[in-house]
Design a protein around this motif. Structure first.
Motif, PDB file in Angstrom:
ATOM      1  N   GLU A  15       0.830  -1.205   0.000  1.00  0.00           N
ATOM      2  CA  GLU A  15       0.000   0.000   0.000  1.00  0.00           C
ATOM      3  C   GLU A  15       0.867   1.258   0.000  1.00  0.00           C
ATOM      4  OE1 GLU A  15      -3.884   1.746   2.299  1.00  0.00           O
ATOM      5  OE2 GLU A  15      -2.457   0.582   3.485  1.00  0.00           O
ATOM      6  N   GLU A  16       1.923   1.269   0.801  1.00  0.00           N
ATOM      7  CA  GLU A  16       2.831   2.414   0.813  1.00  0.00           C
ATOM      8  C   GLU A  16       3.445   2.635  -0.568  1.00  0.00           C
ATOM      9  OE1 GLU A  16       5.721   2.420   3.962  1.00  0.00           O
ATOM     10  OE2 GLU A  16       4.223   1.807   5.445  1.00  0.00           O
ATOM     11  N   GLY A  17       3.821   1.546  -1.237  1.00  0.00           N
ATOM     12  CA  GLY A  17       4.370   1.662  -2.583  1.00  0.00           C
ATOM     13  C   GLY A  17       3.349   2.191  -3.576  1.00  0.00           C
ATOM     14  N   ARG A  18       2.096   1.712  -3.487  1.00  0.00           N
ATOM     15  CA  ARG A  18       1.031   2.201  -4.386  1.00  0.00           C
ATOM     16  C   ARG A  18       0.759   3.681  -4.168  1.00  0.00           C
ATOM     17  NH1 ARG A  18      -1.521  -2.637  -2.894  1.00  0.00           N
ATOM     18  NH2 ARG A  18      -2.894  -1.528  -1.471  1.00  0.00           N
ATOM     19  N   ILE A  19       0.732   4.108  -2.912  1.00  0.00           N
ATOM     20  CA  ILE A  19       0.475   5.521  -2.608  1.00  0.00           C
ATOM     21  C   ILE A  19       1.562   6.395  -3.218  1.00  0.00           C
ATOM     22  CG2 ILE A  19       0.433   7.213  -0.727  1.00  0.00           C
ATOM     23  CD1 ILE A  19      -1.042   5.014   0.931  1.00  0.00           C
ATOM     24  N   ALA A  20       2.811   5.977  -3.099  1.00  0.00           N
ATOM     25  CA  ALA A  20       3.918   6.753  -3.689  1.00  0.00           C
ATOM     26  C   ALA A  20       3.786   6.796  -5.207  1.00  0.00           C
ATOM     27  CB  ALA A  20       5.261   6.154  -3.276  1.00  0.00           C
ATOM     28  N   HIS A  42      -7.991  -6.004  -6.996  1.00  0.00           N
ATOM     29  CA  HIS A  42      -7.446  -7.355  -6.843  1.00  0.00           C
ATOM     30  C   HIS A  42      -6.011  -7.266  -6.333  1.00  0.00           C
ATOM     31  CE1 HIS A  42      -6.751 -11.599  -7.780  1.00  0.00           C
ATOM     32  NE2 HIS A  42      -5.580 -11.215  -8.220  1.00  0.00           N
ATOM     33  N   VAL A  43      -5.663  -8.157  -5.424  1.00  0.00           N
ATOM     34  CA  VAL A  43      -4.279  -8.283  -4.968  1.00  0.00           C
ATOM     35  C   VAL A  43      -3.922  -9.761  -4.968  1.00  0.00           C
ATOM     36  CG1 VAL A  43      -2.640  -7.952  -3.076  1.00  0.00           C
ATOM     37  CG2 VAL A  43      -4.401  -6.245  -3.481  1.00  0.00           C
ATOM     38  N   ASP A  44      -2.784 -10.053  -5.557  1.00  0.00           N
ATOM     39  CA  ASP A  44      -2.254 -11.407  -5.600  1.00  0.00           C
ATOM     40  C   ASP A  44      -0.844 -11.329  -5.034  1.00  0.00           C
ATOM     41  OD1 ASP A  44      -1.817 -14.090  -6.289  1.00  0.00           O
ATOM     42  OD2 ASP A  44      -1.139 -13.565  -8.302  1.00  0.00           O
ATOM     43  N   LEU A  45      -0.536 -12.128  -4.016  1.00  0.00           N
ATOM     44  CA  LEU A  45       0.766 -12.019  -3.373  1.00  0.00           C
ATOM     45  C   LEU A  45       1.291 -13.402  -3.021  1.00  0.00           C
ATOM     46  CD1 LEU A  45       2.861  -9.983  -2.292  1.00  0.00           C
ATOM     47  CD2 LEU A  45       1.635 -10.011  -0.122  1.00  0.00           C
ATOM     48  N   ASP A  46       2.513 -13.677  -3.448  1.00  0.00           N
ATOM     49  CA  ASP A  46       3.204 -14.914  -3.105  1.00  0.00           C
ATOM     50  C   ASP A  46       4.348 -14.583  -2.165  1.00  0.00           C
ATOM     51  OD1 ASP A  46       1.686 -16.672  -4.786  1.00  0.00           O
ATOM     52  OD2 ASP A  46       2.802 -15.881  -6.505  1.00  0.00           O
ATOM     53  N   GLY A  65       1.561  -1.897 -15.876  1.00  0.00           N
ATOM     54  CA  GLY A  65       1.220  -2.516 -17.150  1.00  0.00           C
ATOM     55  C   GLY A  65       0.916  -1.467 -18.201  1.00  0.00           C
ATOM     56  N   THR A  66       0.999  -1.840 -19.469  1.00  0.00           N
ATOM     57  CA  THR A  66       0.802  -0.873 -20.550  1.00  0.00           C
ATOM     58  C   THR A  66      -0.653  -0.718 -20.966  1.00  0.00           C
ATOM     59  OG1 THR A  66       1.248  -2.595 -22.179  1.00  0.00           O
ATOM     60  CG2 THR A  66       3.107  -1.224 -21.487  1.00  0.00           C
ATOM     61  N   SER A  67      -1.482  -1.736 -20.786  1.00  0.00           N
ATOM     62  CA  SER A  67      -2.866  -1.630 -21.241  1.00  0.00           C
ATOM     63  C   SER A  67      -3.872  -1.534 -20.111  1.00  0.00           C
ATOM     64  CB  SER A  67      -3.221  -2.830 -22.134  1.00  0.00           C
ATOM     65  OG  SER A  67      -3.128  -4.021 -21.388  1.00  0.00           O
ATOM     66  N   SER A  68      -3.423  -1.611 -18.887  1.00  0.00           N
ATOM     67  CA  SER A  68      -4.311  -1.476 -17.742  1.00  0.00           C
ATOM     68  C   SER A  68      -3.493  -0.989 -16.563  1.00  0.00           C
ATOM     69  CB  SER A  68      -4.969  -2.823 -17.422  1.00  0.00           C
ATOM     70  OG  SER A  68      -3.993  -3.735 -16.973  1.00  0.00           O
ATOM     71  N   VAL A  69      -4.184  -0.651 -15.497  1.00  0.00           N
ATOM     72  CA  VAL A  69      -3.453  -0.265 -14.294  1.00  0.00           C
ATOM     73  C   VAL A  69      -3.280  -1.524 -13.454  1.00  0.00           C
ATOM     74  CG1 VAL A  69      -3.332   1.323 -12.342  1.00  0.00           C
ATOM     75  CG2 VAL A  69      -4.486   2.029 -14.425  1.00  0.00           C
ATOM     76  N   GLU A  70      -2.371  -2.335 -13.940  1.00  0.00           N
ATOM     77  CA  GLU A  70      -2.018  -3.568 -13.241  1.00  0.00           C
ATOM     78  C   GLU A  70      -0.579  -3.419 -12.801  1.00  0.00           C
ATOM     79  OE1 GLU A  70      -1.068  -7.939 -14.742  1.00  0.00           O
ATOM     80  OE2 GLU A  70      -3.222  -7.500 -14.775  1.00  0.00           O
ATOM     81  N   LEU A  71      -0.364  -3.451 -11.503  1.00  0.00           N
ATOM     82  CA  LEU A  71       0.970  -3.278 -10.953  1.00  0.00           C
ATOM     83  C   LEU A  71       1.564  -4.634 -10.615  1.00  0.00           C
ATOM     84  CD1 LEU A  71       0.168  -0.456  -8.385  1.00  0.00           C
ATOM     85  CD2 LEU A  71       0.975  -0.184 -10.725  1.00  0.00           C
ATOM     86  N   GLU A  72       2.737  -4.897 -11.119  1.00  0.00           N
ATOM     87  CA  GLU A  72       3.505  -6.055 -10.677  1.00  0.00           C
ATOM     88  C   GLU A  72       4.428  -5.550  -9.585  1.00  0.00           C
ATOM     89  OE1 GLU A  72       5.497  -8.092 -13.800  1.00  0.00           O
ATOM     90  OE2 GLU A  72       3.742  -8.058 -15.106  1.00  0.00           O
ATOM     91  N   HIS A  73       4.481  -6.250  -8.465  1.00  0.00           N
ATOM     92  CA  HIS A  73       5.271  -5.743  -7.356  1.00  0.00           C
ATOM     93  C   HIS A  73       6.134  -6.819  -6.727  1.00  0.00           C
ATOM     94  CE1 HIS A  73       2.013  -7.549  -5.114  1.00  0.00           C
ATOM     95  NE2 HIS A  73       1.164  -6.725  -5.682  1.00  0.00           N
ATOM     96  N   GLY A  86       3.966 -10.341  -6.623  1.00  0.00           N
ATOM     97  CA  GLY A  86       2.590 -10.533  -7.045  1.00  0.00           C
ATOM     98  C   GLY A  86       2.112  -9.392  -7.914  1.00  0.00           C
ATOM     99  N   LYS A  87       0.778  -9.179  -7.907  1.00  0.00           N
ATOM    100  CA  LYS A  87       0.233  -8.084  -8.705  1.00  0.00           C
ATOM    101  C   LYS A  87      -0.971  -7.478  -7.990  1.00  0.00           C
ATOM    102  CE  LYS A  87      -3.007 -10.603 -11.615  1.00  0.00           C
ATOM    103  NZ  LYS A  87      -3.447 -10.901 -12.971  1.00  0.00           N
ATOM    104  N   THR A  88      -1.224  -6.228  -8.319  1.00  0.00           N
ATOM    105  CA  THR A  88      -2.389  -5.506  -7.826  1.00  0.00           C
ATOM    106  C   THR A  88      -3.062  -4.854  -9.024  1.00  0.00           C
ATOM    107  OG1 THR A  88      -1.346  -5.014  -5.705  1.00  0.00           O
ATOM    108  CG2 THR A  88      -3.194  -3.619  -6.339  1.00  0.00           C
ATOM    109  N   VAL A  89      -4.371  -4.944  -9.091  1.00  0.00           N
ATOM    110  CA  VAL A  89      -5.137  -4.273 -10.139  1.00  0.00           C
ATOM    111  C   VAL A  89      -5.840  -3.091  -9.493  1.00  0.00           C
ATOM    112  CG1 VAL A  89      -7.007  -4.474 -11.813  1.00  0.00           C
ATOM    113  CG2 VAL A  89      -5.461  -6.409 -11.430  1.00  0.00           C
ATOM    114  N   LEU A  90      -5.591  -1.905 -10.053  1.00  0.00           N
ATOM    115  CA  LEU A  90      -6.240  -0.680  -9.590  1.00  0.00           C
ATOM    116  C   LEU A  90      -7.302  -0.262 -10.593  1.00  0.00           C
ATOM    117  CD1 LEU A  90      -3.171   1.456  -8.466  1.00  0.00           C
ATOM    118  CD2 LEU A  90      -4.701   0.100  -7.039  1.00  0.00           C
ATOM    119  N   VAL A  91      -8.415   0.240 -10.085  1.00  0.00           N
ATOM    120  CA  VAL A  91      -9.495   0.749 -10.921  1.00  0.00           C
ATOM    121  C   VAL A  91      -9.609   2.242 -10.670  1.00  0.00           C
ATOM    122  CG1 VAL A  91     -11.996   0.674 -11.311  1.00  0.00           C
ATOM    123  CG2 VAL A  91     -10.736  -1.439 -10.891  1.00  0.00           C
TER     124      VAL A  91
END
Length: 112
Positions: A15-20, A42-46, A65-73, A86-91
């Motif tokens: 969350e801190e990384g997404r906020i930044a 959506h959040v996916d974390l391994d 991501g280039t076609s959506s706001v999908e963050l690989e972290h 993992g990944k997070t999808v932001l809307v």
């Protein structure tokens, strides 16, 4: 009790990384987006390894991501090992209508 971070703390780090990242995006897009936001869809974390207090600070690395706001972290330890990934999808969110909204041209340009 086990000497490492609880799984919920990893989500706080992300969350801190997404906020930044979103703050940087808003600076690049400009004043037209002062009253808009994003919600997590959506959040996916391994988990790959533990993070202990004696590790000190960890880095949260995100790629957009280039076609959506999908963050690989990744949560990386000081020695570069990956503790979680993992990944997070932001809307994109419109607080006035309380619903999703399309990304603006400015947002798309800043994300590209």
């Amino acid at each position: 009790m086990l000497g490492h971070l609880n799984q919920s703390v990893y989500h706080e780090l992300l969350e801190e990384g997404r906020i930044a990242l979103i703050a940087d995006l808003m600076r690049r897009v400009g004043e037209e987006h002062v009253n808009v936001g994003y919600v997590v869809a959506h959040v996916d974390l391994d988990y790959h390894g533990e993070v202990r207090k004696d590790h000190g600070e960890v880095d949260v690395v995100a790629r957009v991501g280039t076609s959506s706001v999908e963050l690989e972290h990744e949560v990386r330890l000081p020695d570069g090992r990956i503790a979680a990934s993992g990944k997070t999808v932001l809307v994109a969110w419109d607080p006035a209508t309380r619903a999703k909204r399309p990304l603006s041209k400015g947002e798309r340009a800043a994300l590209g």
